[in-house]
Enzyme design. Structure first.
Site, PDB file in Angstrom:
ATOM      1  CB  ALA A  55      -5.277 -62.403 -47.552  1.00 52.98           C
TER       2      ALA A  55
ATOM      3  CG  ASP B 125       8.393 -63.409 -67.441  1.00 49.61           C
ATOM      4  OD1 ASP B 125       8.852 -62.575 -66.652  1.00 49.61           O
ATOM      5  OD2 ASP B 125       8.050 -64.557 -67.092  1.00 49.61           O
TER       6      ASP B 125
ATOM      7  CG  HIS C  33       8.562 -66.411 -63.762  1.00 48.17           C
ATOM      8  ND1 HIS C  33       8.397 -65.236 -64.449  1.00 48.17           N
ATOM      9  CD2 HIS C  33       8.439 -66.098 -62.450  1.00 48.17           C
ATOM     10  CE1 HIS C  33       8.179 -64.261 -63.590  1.00 48.17           C
ATOM     11  NE2 HIS C  33       8.207 -64.750 -62.363  1.00 48.17           N
TER      12      HIS C  33
HETATM   13  P1  NAI Z   1       2.296 -61.774 -50.899  1.00 47.65           P
HETATM   14  O1  NAI Z   1       3.362 -62.106 -49.931  1.00 47.65           O
HETATM   15  O2  NAI Z   1       1.683 -60.401 -50.908  1.00 47.65           O
HETATM   16  O3  NAI Z   1       1.091 -62.797 -50.728  1.00 47.65           O
HETATM   17  C1  NAI Z   1       1.267 -64.167 -50.616  1.00 47.65           C
HETATM   18  C2  NAI Z   1       0.114 -64.699 -49.809  1.00 47.65           C
HETATM   19  O4  NAI Z   1       0.212 -66.107 -49.804  1.00 47.65           O
HETATM   20  C3  NAI Z   1       0.141 -64.249 -48.340  1.00 47.65           C
HETATM   21  O5  NAI Z   1      -1.128 -63.682 -48.022  1.00 47.65           O
HETATM   22  C4  NAI Z   1       0.423 -65.542 -47.569  1.00 47.65           C
HETATM   23  O6  NAI Z   1      -0.261 -65.571 -46.324  1.00 47.65           O
HETATM   24  C5  NAI Z   1      -0.150 -66.566 -48.535  1.00 47.65           C
HETATM   25  N1  NAI Z   1       0.399 -67.919 -48.375  1.00 47.65           N
HETATM   26  C6  NAI Z   1       1.652 -68.303 -48.020  1.00 47.65           C
HETATM   27  N2  NAI Z   1       1.735 -69.640 -47.963  1.00 47.65           N
HETATM   28  C7  NAI Z   1       0.515 -70.109 -48.276  1.00 47.65           C
HETATM   29  C8  NAI Z   1      -0.027 -71.416 -48.364  1.00 47.65           C
HETATM   30  N3  NAI Z   1       0.686 -72.490 -48.078  1.00 47.65           N
HETATM   31  N4  NAI Z   1      -1.335 -71.536 -48.721  1.00 47.65           N
HETATM   32  C9  NAI Z   1      -2.100 -70.459 -48.983  1.00 47.65           C
HETATM   33  N5  NAI Z   1      -1.638 -69.201 -48.899  1.00 47.65           N
HETATM   34  C10 NAI Z   1      -0.347 -69.021 -48.553  1.00 47.65           C
HETATM   35  O7  NAI Z   1       2.878 -62.143 -52.337  1.00 47.65           O
HETATM   36  P2  NAI Z   1       2.349 -61.708 -53.783  1.00 47.65           P
HETATM   37  O8  NAI Z   1       2.948 -60.419 -54.165  1.00 47.65           O
HETATM   38  O9  NAI Z   1       0.870 -61.841 -53.831  1.00 47.65           O
HETATM   39  O10 NAI Z   1       3.049 -62.834 -54.679  1.00 47.65           O
HETATM   40  C11 NAI Z   1       2.685 -64.185 -54.579  1.00 47.65           C
HETATM   41  C12 NAI Z   1       3.676 -65.058 -55.316  1.00 47.65           C
HETATM   42  O11 NAI Z   1       3.627 -64.776 -56.718  1.00 47.65           O
HETATM   43  C13 NAI Z   1       5.135 -64.871 -54.900  1.00 47.65           C
HETATM   44  O12 NAI Z   1       5.731 -66.156 -54.825  1.00 47.65           O
HETATM   45  C14 NAI Z   1       5.726 -64.107 -56.050  1.00 47.65           C
HETATM   46  O13 NAI Z   1       7.115 -64.335 -56.168  1.00 47.65           O
HETATM   47  C15 NAI Z   1       4.963 -64.690 -57.202  1.00 47.65           C
HETATM   48  N6  NAI Z   1       4.960 -63.913 -58.439  1.00 47.65           N
HETATM   49  C16 NAI Z   1       5.024 -64.604 -59.622  1.00 47.65           C
HETATM   50  C17 NAI Z   1       4.994 -63.953 -60.820  1.00 47.65           C
HETATM   51  C18 NAI Z   1       5.073 -64.714 -62.109  1.00 47.65           C
HETATM   52  O14 NAI Z   1       5.164 -64.056 -63.148  1.00 47.65           O
HETATM   53  N7  NAI Z   1       5.050 -66.027 -62.140  1.00 47.65           N
HETATM   54  C19 NAI Z   1       4.911 -62.484 -60.883  1.00 47.65           C
HETATM   55  C20 NAI Z   1       4.813 -61.850 -59.591  1.00 47.65           C
HETATM   56  C21 NAI Z   1       4.851 -62.555 -58.424  1.00 47.65           C
END
Ligand code: NAI
Length: 328
Positions: free
Chosen positions: A13, A159, A187
């Site tokens: 979500a 990246d 990363h």
């Molecule tokens: P967001 O905060 O919009 O969504 C994260 C979701 O994960 C939330 O809905 C939250 O309720 C859920 N969540 C938290 N703990 C959880 C768990 N234990 N089990 C299941 N769901 C859980 O964040 P967004 O923007 O979607 O980013 C997600 C992650 O991806 C962040 O850690 C961000 O830093 C990372 N990211 C990594 C990238 C990469 O290149 N590797 C690039 C962009 C973001």
């Protein structure tokens, strides 16, 4: 009709989930004739929002969606999954030390690793996106001993895509002209986007962009800091481009890499290029559609070696920190 591929997405979500799920459901990830069974995992407070996302997937009437299972129970969520996309994690908040972040996320990824080992299909492959993704992947892998090390990946494709777009803009060519861009290491802001081996229109990027100071300086820092620039401009972090990179990563691992090219993904180090074994490190990778390998013999000059050493050092420190916390 083919039998469905079962895909789990955690953090379904969240921002990335909101872009990613529709790409998986439309066939972008596994192809236009491959049905998918979606298992969408959220923590309890995210379940109401996830309900809305499920309504929207329903309302797309996607022909390829076999079933949708929203859940906050990770054992149910990972049941029978062929691909686990671990997106959800807890972001770093102001005042939080890196160690605090590793500790909070460590608990998530130990549990998820165990649940994957217990419930997933025997061919499961896992891509960790949630940050710090390399070390979260290391934790999950170490808590899922029955799942072979070559099934674990952490995402550095965003990246790579960012680096390609910067090189294309500087050279004044279309991005499709840019190939052989490897991201090495973590990363994080220490990652090394390797322009020395990159090609533009089949020629060495350094022969096309005759501005080594820009390549060694502004190019690297632009790629490293792109995430922060997007937060500043948009008020929230990159999500659609991250979701796109998830699709690209899975497609690149499940389809043959074009001849002579490579792609970037963090995998469990086998000691290639002198990188310490068993840390999750980004390398140049090739795939034949089912098996992948680290591309060998890519030249590493003194400048590149210095950058690679720095990013590997950071990964070793993260590994030591999670070891100290008893997470691996
Ligand atoms: P967001 O905060 O919009 O969504 C994260 C979701 O994960 C939330 O809905 C939250 O309720 C859920 N969540 C938290 N703990 C959880 C768990 N234990 N089990 C299941 N769901 C859980 O964040 P967004 O923007 O979607 O980013 C997600 C992650 O991806 C962040 O850690 C961000 O830093 C990372 N990211 C990594 C990238 C990469 O290149 N590797 C690039 C962009 C973001």
């Amino acid at each position: 009709m083919k039998s469905p591929i079962t895909v789990a997405v955690t953090g379904a979500a969240g921002q990335i989930g909101y872009s990613l799920l529709f790409r998986i459901a439309s066939g972008s990830m596994f192809g236009p004739d491959q049905p998918v069974a979606l298992r969408l995992i959220e923590i309890e407070p995210g379940m109401a929002a996830l309900g809305g996302v499920v309504m929207e997937i329903d309302d797309c009437a996607f022909p390829l969606v076999h079933s949708i299972t929203p859940t906050s129970d990770i054992n149910e969520g990972f049941k029978g999954v062929n691909w686990a996309l671990l997106v959800g994690s807890v972001p770093r908040k102001a005042g939080m030390e890196r160690k605090d972040l590793l500790n909070i996320n460590g608990k998530i990824f130990t549990g998820q690793g165990q649940a994957i080992a217990k419930n997933a299909a025997s061919d499961v492959r896992v891509l960790v996106v949630g940050n710090p993704c390399n070390t979260n992947c290391l934790i999950a892998m170490n808590n899922a001993k029955d799942v072979p090390a070559d099934r674990w990946f952490a995402m550095t494709r965003l990246d790579e895509n960012r680096a390609k777009s910067q090189l294309a803009a500087k050279a004044g060519v279309h991005v499709s002209e840019v190939s052989n861009v490897a991201i090495w290491g973590n990363h994080s802001a220490t990652q090394y986007p390797d322009f020395y081996n990159a090609k533009i229109g089949g020629k060495a990027a350094t022969d096309v962009i005759k501005d080594e100071a820009w390549l060694q300086g502004e190019f690297i820092s632009t790629v490293q800091q792109r995430g922060a620039a997007i937060i500043k401009a948009r008020g929230s972090s990159s999500a659609a481009s991250a979701a796109n990179a998830v699709v690209d990563t899975v497609r690149s691992l499940t389809t043959p890499t074009p001849a002579g090219d490579w792609t970037s993904v963090a995998v469990c180090s086998d000691g290639s290029y002198g990188v310490e074994k068993d840390i999750i490190t980004s390398f140049p990778i090739r795939s034949n559609g089912s098996k992948w390998e680290i591309v060998q013999g890519v030249p590493v000059n003194e400048f590149s070696q210095g950058k690679i050493n720095a990013t590997i050092q950071e990964l070793k420190e993260e590994r030591d920190a999670v070891k100290e916390l008893g997470l691996i």
